[in-house]
Design a protein around this motif. Structure first.
Motif, PDB file in Angstrom:
ATOM      1  N   ARG A   1      67.315 -10.594 135.356  1.00 20.83           N
ATOM      2  CA  ARG A   1      66.406 -11.406 134.556  1.00 20.83           C
ATOM      3  C   ARG A   1      66.201 -10.817 133.163  1.00 20.83           C
ATOM      4  NH1 ARG A   1      62.679 -14.732 136.974  1.00 20.83           N
ATOM      5  NH2 ARG A   1      61.076 -13.939 135.570  1.00 20.83           N
ATOM      6  N   VAL A   2      66.199  -9.492 133.057  1.00 12.83           N
ATOM      7  CA  VAL A   2      65.977  -8.859 131.753  1.00 12.83           C
ATOM      8  C   VAL A   2      67.224  -8.952 130.878  1.00 12.83           C
ATOM      9  CG1 VAL A   2      65.493  -6.660 130.624  1.00 12.83           C
ATOM     10  CG2 VAL A   2      64.192  -7.323 132.635  1.00 12.83           C
ATOM     11  N   ILE A   3      68.384  -8.697 131.455  1.00  7.99           N
ATOM     12  CA  ILE A   3      69.628  -8.698 130.667  1.00  7.99           C
ATOM     13  C   ILE A   3      70.023 -10.111 130.253  1.00  7.99           C
ATOM     14  CG2 ILE A   3      72.091  -8.151 130.749  1.00  7.99           C
ATOM     15  CD1 ILE A   3      71.468  -5.771 132.428  1.00  7.99           C
ATOM     16  N   GLN A   4      69.784 -11.105 131.124  1.00 11.28           N
ATOM     17  CA  GLN A   4      70.072 -12.508 130.826  1.00 11.28           C
ATOM     18  C   GLN A   4      71.540 -12.744 130.503  1.00 11.28           C
ATOM     19  OE1 GLN A   4      67.391 -13.662 127.733  1.00 11.28           O
ATOM     20  NE2 GLN A   4      65.571 -13.574 129.055  1.00 11.28           N
ATOM     21  N   GLY A   5      72.424 -12.085 131.251  1.00  8.93           N
ATOM     22  CA  GLY A   5      73.844 -12.331 131.093  1.00  8.93           C
ATOM     23  C   GLY A   5      74.493 -11.668 129.895  1.00  8.93           C
ATOM     24  N   ARG A   6      73.746 -10.895 129.114  1.00  9.72           N
ATOM     25  CA  ARG A   6      74.325 -10.233 127.947  1.00  9.72           C
ATOM     26  C   ARG A   6      75.078  -8.969 128.373  1.00  9.72           C
ATOM     27  NH1 ARG A   6      68.935  -9.474 124.556  1.00  9.72           N
ATOM     28  NH2 ARG A   6      68.273  -8.906 126.665  1.00  9.72           N
ATOM     29  N   MET A   7      76.022  -8.582 127.559  1.00 11.73           N
ATOM     30  CA  MET A   7      76.731  -7.325 127.755  1.00 11.73           C
ATOM     31  C   MET A   7      75.999  -6.220 126.994  1.00 11.73           C
ATOM     32  SD  MET A   7      79.176  -8.095 129.776  1.00 11.73           S
ATOM     33  CE  MET A   7      80.158  -6.596 129.707  1.00 11.73           C
ATOM     34  N   VAL A   8      75.944  -5.036 127.580  1.00 11.51           N
ATOM     35  CA  VAL A   8      75.269  -3.897 126.965  1.00 11.51           C
ATOM     36  C   VAL A   8      76.290  -2.789 126.718  1.00 11.51           C
ATOM     37  CG1 VAL A   8      73.049  -4.452 127.990  1.00 11.51           C
ATOM     38  CG2 VAL A   8      74.614  -2.977 129.223  1.00 11.51           C
ATOM     39  N   GLN A   9      75.967  -1.933 125.759  1.00 11.02           N
ATOM     40  CA  GLN A   9      76.875  -0.854 125.393  1.00 11.02           C
ATOM     41  C   GLN A   9      76.827   0.292 126.394  1.00 11.02           C
ATOM     42  OE1 GLN A   9      79.055  -0.936 122.806  1.00 11.02           O
ATOM     43  NE2 GLN A   9      79.889   0.998 123.561  1.00 11.02           N
ATOM     44  N   SER A  10      75.650   0.605 126.896  1.00 10.49           N
ATOM     45  CA  SER A  10      75.516   1.708 127.842  1.00 10.49           C
ATOM     46  C   SER A  10      74.328   1.433 128.748  1.00 10.49           C
ATOM     47  CB  SER A  10      75.343   3.046 127.115  1.00 10.49           C
ATOM     48  OG  SER A  10      74.143   3.039 126.353  1.00 10.49           O
ATOM     49  N   LEU A  11      74.317   2.119 129.876  1.00  5.36           N
ATOM     50  CA  LEU A  11      73.258   1.962 130.869  1.00  5.36           C
ATOM     51  C   LEU A  11      72.643   3.326 131.124  1.00  5.36           C
ATOM     52  CD1 LEU A  11      71.707   0.424 133.081  1.00  5.36           C
ATOM     53  CD2 LEU A  11      73.631   0.855 134.605  1.00  5.36           C
ATOM     54  N   GLY A  12      71.324   3.432 130.954  1.00  7.22           N
ATOM     55  CA  GLY A  12      70.597   4.672 131.191  1.00  7.22           C
ATOM     56  C   GLY A  12      69.732   4.564 132.437  1.00  7.22           C
ATOM     57  N   ILE A  13      69.736   5.608 133.260  1.00  9.75           N
ATOM     58  CA  ILE A  13      68.945   5.659 134.488  1.00  9.75           C
ATOM     59  C   ILE A  13      67.985   6.833 134.363  1.00  9.75           C
ATOM     60  CG2 ILE A  13      68.998   5.773 136.995  1.00  9.75           C
ATOM     61  CD1 ILE A  13      70.445   3.376 135.995  1.00  9.75           C
ATOM     62  N   LEU A  14      66.713   6.553 134.094  1.00 10.00           N
ATOM     63  CA  LEU A  14      65.689   7.589 133.945  1.00 10.00           C
ATOM     64  C   LEU A  14      64.776   7.530 135.166  1.00 10.00           C
ATOM     65  CD1 LEU A  14      64.398   9.841 132.438  1.00 10.00           C
ATOM     66  CD2 LEU A  14      63.287   8.223 130.929  1.00 10.00           C
ATOM     67  N   VAL A  15      65.140   8.296 136.178  1.00  4.40           N
ATOM     68  CA  VAL A  15      64.390   8.327 137.436  1.00  4.40           C
ATOM     69  C   VAL A  15      64.240   9.772 137.871  1.00  4.40           C
ATOM     70  CG1 VAL A  15      65.189   6.047 138.183  1.00  4.40           C
ATOM     71  CG2 VAL A  15      66.521   8.061 138.769  1.00  4.40           C
ATOM     72  N   THR A  16      63.459   9.967 138.909  1.00  9.33           N
ATOM     73  CA  THR A  16      63.339  11.304 139.476  1.00  9.33           C
ATOM     74  C   THR A  16      64.601  11.635 140.263  1.00  9.33           C
ATOM     75  OG1 THR A  16      62.238  10.369 141.414  1.00  9.33           O
ATOM     76  CG2 THR A  16      60.844  11.173 139.627  1.00  9.33           C
TER      77      THR A  16
END
Length: 955
Positions: A372-387
């Motif tokens: 729902r947030v991306i809405q089908g767009r392509m992104v350059q990179s994906l960050g995962i900030l979790v414990t």
């Protein structure tokens, strides 16, 4: 047969029928009854229809029916149809309905309109696979089909896929807006030639000479001729391959079973024509060239578009300069990260961020939120900030992604779908995980599997830096820009890394007080931020001036820290004057504090990517020694500031606390201090004689054999805290003692309880440092075996600590829920834990006997759902405001408790009367609930289904 024979046969047949009628009249029951002198009042409409005698009446009815059927058998087909029509006209509505049912049983319906039988959402789902031309053709069938064909849910995805967005939000009673927008955008695809554009809009270009204009006309004629030829070839090929049963509309070929991609033949022609025409007229201007998505299926349209692209490319003599808009970066931030609110304020403008609640979240729900947030767009990179740790990351509560679980079907599908929105690695796509996975062998294996699974460059910090989340500031694996600064601002990132754990304590109280109003406050803050951004954008020169001043001050402060002069103000003034005179600010390279030697412990003159394993091993050992000194110093502060004065007061018969309390509180920590002092001494001796073959594994193994002192401390840790609280409440002298000594310079501005947190954090740091040391120690090194043995011991011990923390956390959450719910039975049972809680609205269906899409619902009351792993507790929620305060008081009263294996969950489809609703049904009762936001519904239902399936499996 002759006419005479026909007449003779007809007369004989008529005479035979007359004889039959006469015989029937003489022998009929009505005739015999008429001879009995019936009274006229005993007959209805005819003297031959007796009323009082039911047996005679039934016999007469049977005889007349037999006669009519005999006549019906003798009639022709046309006569039979005329008789049926006249008979049906005389029937009432109930009789016609009875006839219809009889016909449906004998002659079943084999063809009917599926839109009249199926639910509307299924009909729209079927129509969503049609192309725009086919949907327009379907709208011509009837008015009902036209109503369905103009729904926004059909046209909105097609417009969004082509980048056509509606400039306003349609009202609830408006439909067909997206279709009209699609038609308008399609009609405006034609492009004007430079001469036509100059005639309509005017032009800023200089007038062309006669030869140049003649050449431009020739090029325009050549382009149009090429386009006409390619379109004609496309039509001929489409006609040859068209199936016989397809539509022959002049609008073009209809749907062939494949959903068309955004780039059609017309779009390719328009874009290529635009590219050709812009060669001379806009050669000196930077234009934003549309990206041609040629990733079509192997259809004729894609082949024609590709060949047309090659043909048009041959017409160019000079390349057209283009500038693509940069793709955004996508960042996932878990609520389990301490102080994640500060990180949200540090997100860069070019980053799309998704904060999510890890409690009760599942991978399916998280993937749905990301979609729902991306809405089908392509992104350059994906960050995962979790414990996470050096071996695994925790995306949701109860779901840890490690080397062993990453290839499970559900986890693998999650990573494949999530990373499908990232551009390929060949275009710079990367997966950045903010956990020190690059510090251990298991973490490196996890990164390799994720790289193979997603096809991206997976990067993670090496974890050399110690402290509160400062491993993010250490060196990262892979190449490219420093990943933390791609997603977050440097200043906020540094503040958060140093104070994450302490910020979390403040955020807990804020969430508890402002929890009911956080949703509305976030909307207001977004609006204010947007207004502030627009205001700042208008005053762009002021912003650039301020940024130059800030950069100059930043470099001056850095130089001041490096030089440490006698007069800091004088040094800073001369530095700023020198910068303004020599314009040194523009000649300086950007300096990031995160890359300085104070954070990673490495030589700043040595390039990051050229360090050998020996150098990295030396850096790890140095960090181990430095962090051990800080740790032992904190433990010594407990002994010096607290234990020694209390022991002295006890020995002088002026005890502040009793001897039992003193031993209970301080003895476990003093044992740890003694063990770590020996460990620090041995590390210091080895570092003074450090060399490439120097070993520290033997002293690490020796230290791991003494971990029983930590076990004693952690087992008694709850008792220690309770003893401190009890002594502080009951002994005013001890309360005054803590007030004098807590949060002083000698205790690093920490309290006694906060100092007792250091052993658990230090064990996690040992894990990271030992894993990094094992990773950069070659297998042939004499220290490899000892380091591996020490690491295995710490791995086992860390699991023990995690189990203790998890058990205590579960018990605390259940006790908090117990205290929140009034009149609640005992919730604290073995193996029970709280998964999530959600506030919902209780609805009542006013008309359940009609279609689901037309049902009306009434808001009855507010409920609170507490989901445990074995039961669902429902409470009645009431909210009251406090005078002169923004906070609200929320109280929960116990309503019901349902075992999960007896609970049925039904999702209610959204209509214009109800949204985000679902039904809970127990063996005795049922509840219709609804959430305020769709995200809450997705998260709750996903967790509820998983818990129900697990409960059914256990039972």
């Amino acid at each position: 047969m002759t006419s005479v024979e026909f007449r003779t046969h007809h007369k004989s047949k008529t005479r035979g029928n007359s004889d039959i009628i006469n015989q029937w009249q003489m022998n009929g029951s009505d005739y015999r009854q008429s001879l009995s002198d019936f009274d006229a009042t005993e007959t209805r409409f005819s003297a031959w229809t007796p009323v009082t005698n039911k047996a005679c009446n039934q016999q007469l009815f049977q005889e007349r029916t037999t006669l009519i059927l005999h006549w019906f058998d003798l009639w022709t087909n046309r006569q039979r149809k005329e008789f049926i029509c006249q008979l049906l006209k005389r029937c009432s509505k109930t009789q016609l309905k009875f006839t219809r049912d009889c016909l449906a049983e004998s002659v079943p319906i084999t063809r009917m309109d599926f839109t009249a039988v199926l639910p509307r959402f299924l009909s729209l789902y079927i129509m969503s696979f049609l192309s725009p031309r086919d949907i327009c053709s379907a709208a011509q069938v009837c008015w009902h089909w036209r109503f369905l064909a103009e729904q926004d849910c059909l046209w909105s995805p097609k417009c969004n896929r082509l980048g056509w967005f509606l400039p306003y939000s349609p009202s609830d009673h408006e439909y067909g807006a997206w279709k009209r927008h699609y038609v308008a955008c399609t009609a405006s695809l034609d492009i004007l030639t430079p001469r036509e554009a100059a005639g309509v809009y005017g032009t800023l270009n200089e007038s062309l000479t006669a030869p140049e204009e003649q050449q431009d006309r020739w090029r325009e004629h050549k382009i149009r001729q090429t386009i006409r030829q390619k379109v004609a070839e496309h039509k001929q090929a489409a006609l040859k391959t068209r199936r016989a049963w397809l539509n022959t509309s002049k609008l073009g070929t209809s749907f062939t079973g494949t959903i068309h991609k955004p780039l059609s033949l017309t779009a390719a022609v328009v874009q290529l024509g635009d590219k050709c025409r812009l060669k001379n007229s806009l050669s000196s201007v930077d234009i934003r060239e549309p990206r041609l998505d040629l990733s079509l299926n192997n259809t004729l349209g894609s082949t024609c578009a590709t060949s047309l692209l090659k043909t048009m490319s041959s017409l160019f003599t000079q390349p057209v300069k283009s500038s693509y808009s940069p793709l955004p970066h996508f960042l996932l931030v878990s609520s389990s990260v301490p102080g994640y609110e500060l990180l949200l304020s540090a997100v860069q403008v070019s980053v799309v961020v998704l904060p999510y609640d890890s409690q009760g979240m599942t991978l399916e729900a998280l993937l749905s939120l990301a979609e729902r947030v991306i809405q089908g767009r392509m992104v350059q990179s994906l960050g995962i900030l979790v414990t996470g740790s050096t071996e695994e990351i925790t995306l949701t509560d109860g779901m840890s992604i490690s080397e062993k679980t990453v290839l499970k079907p559900g986890v693998r599908e999650f990573w494949e779908n999530l990373c499908g929105w990232v551009v390929p690695a060949s275009e710079g796509g990367s997966l950045d995980i903010f956990a020190p996975l690059a510090a251990s062998v298991a973490g490196m294996d996890l990164m390799r599997k994720l790289s193979v699974l997603s096809g991206l460059n997976v990067r993670a910090p090496t974890g050399i830096c110690t402290g509160s989340y400062q491993h993010i500031l250490s060196e990262w694996s892979g190449s490219g820009d420093f990943p933390p600064l791609v997603y977050l601002h440097e200043t906020f990132l540094l503040s958060w890394c140093r104070q994450a754990e302490w910020i979390e304590e403040a955020c807990k109280h804020l969430r508890k007080q402002l929890g009911p109003q956080l949703h509305f406050m976030c909307q207001e803050i977004r609006g204010r931020i947007l207004g502030l951004f627009l205001w700042d954008h208008i005053k762009m020169p002021v912003i650039s001036l301020k940024s130059e001043v800030m950069q100059c001050l930043l470099h001056g402060l850095v130089a001041l820290m490096n030089e440490t002069p006698d007069d800091p103000l004088d040094f800073l003034g001369h530095f700023l004057l020198k910068s303004s005179v020599s314009n040194g600010l523009k000649n300086m390279d950007p300096l990031f504090l995160t890359e300085s030697a104070s954070f990673n412990g490495l030589d700043p003159e040595s390039p990051k990517g050229l360090l050998s394993d020996a150098d990295r091993r030396s850096a790890v050992c140095k960090e181990l020694l430095n962090s051990e000194k800080i740790y032992v110093r904190q433990l010594q502060a407990v002994a010096t500031v607290y234990y020694t004065p209390l022991r002295a007061a006890l020995d002088s018969n002026r005890a502040i606390i009793s001897s039992v309390s003193l031993i209970t509180i301080f003895c476990p920590l003093l044992d740890i201090l003694e063990t770590n002092s020996v460990f620090l001494k041995e590390l210091t001796e080895r570092w003074e004689e450090w060399g490439p073959l120097q070993c520290v594994g033997d002293i690490c193994v020796k230290f791991c054999t003494k971990l029983r002192v930590y076990t004693n401390f952690f087992n008694n840790y709850p008792t220690i805290l309770r003893s401190i609280d009890k002594c502080r409440e009951m002994l005013p002298v001890f309360r005054s003692f803590l007030k004098r000594h807590d949060r002083t310079v000698a205790t690093r501005m920490l309290s006694l309880q906060e100092l007792f947190l250091t052993p658990s954090a230090r064990v996690e740091e040992y894990m990271t440092l030992f894993q990094v040391l094992t990773l950069h120690t070659p297998s042939e090194h004499p220290d490899y075996t000892q380091i591996t043995s020490a690491l295995n011991s710490l791995l086992t011990y860390r699991d023990f600590i995690h189990k203790l923390k998890k058990s205590l956390d579960r018990d605390l959450r259940i006790m908090e829920a117990q205290s929140t719910i009034q009149s609640c039975p005992n919730l604290l049972e073995e193996s029970r834990y709280l998964i999530t809680r959600q506030d919902v609205a209780l609805l009542s269906c006013l008309n359940a006997d009609i279609a689901a899409s037309l049902r009306m619902y009434e808001h009855v009351s507010d409920l609170g759902l507490f989901l445990f792993n074995d039961a669902l507790v429902l409470t009645e929620r009431s909210v009251s405001n406090v005078p002169f305060c923004l906070a609200v008081n929320t109280t929960h009263t116990f309503l019901a408790s349902v075992a999960l294996h007896c609970l049925n969950l039904t999702e209610i489809t959204d209509t214009k009367y109800v949204r985000n609703a679902f039904q809970l049904e127990s063996p005795k009762r049922q509840w219709i609930c609804a959430t305020d936001r769709e995200e809450d519904k997705i998260r709750l239902l996903s967790a509820l289904r998983s818990a129900i399936n697990a409960a059914i499996t256990r039972n």
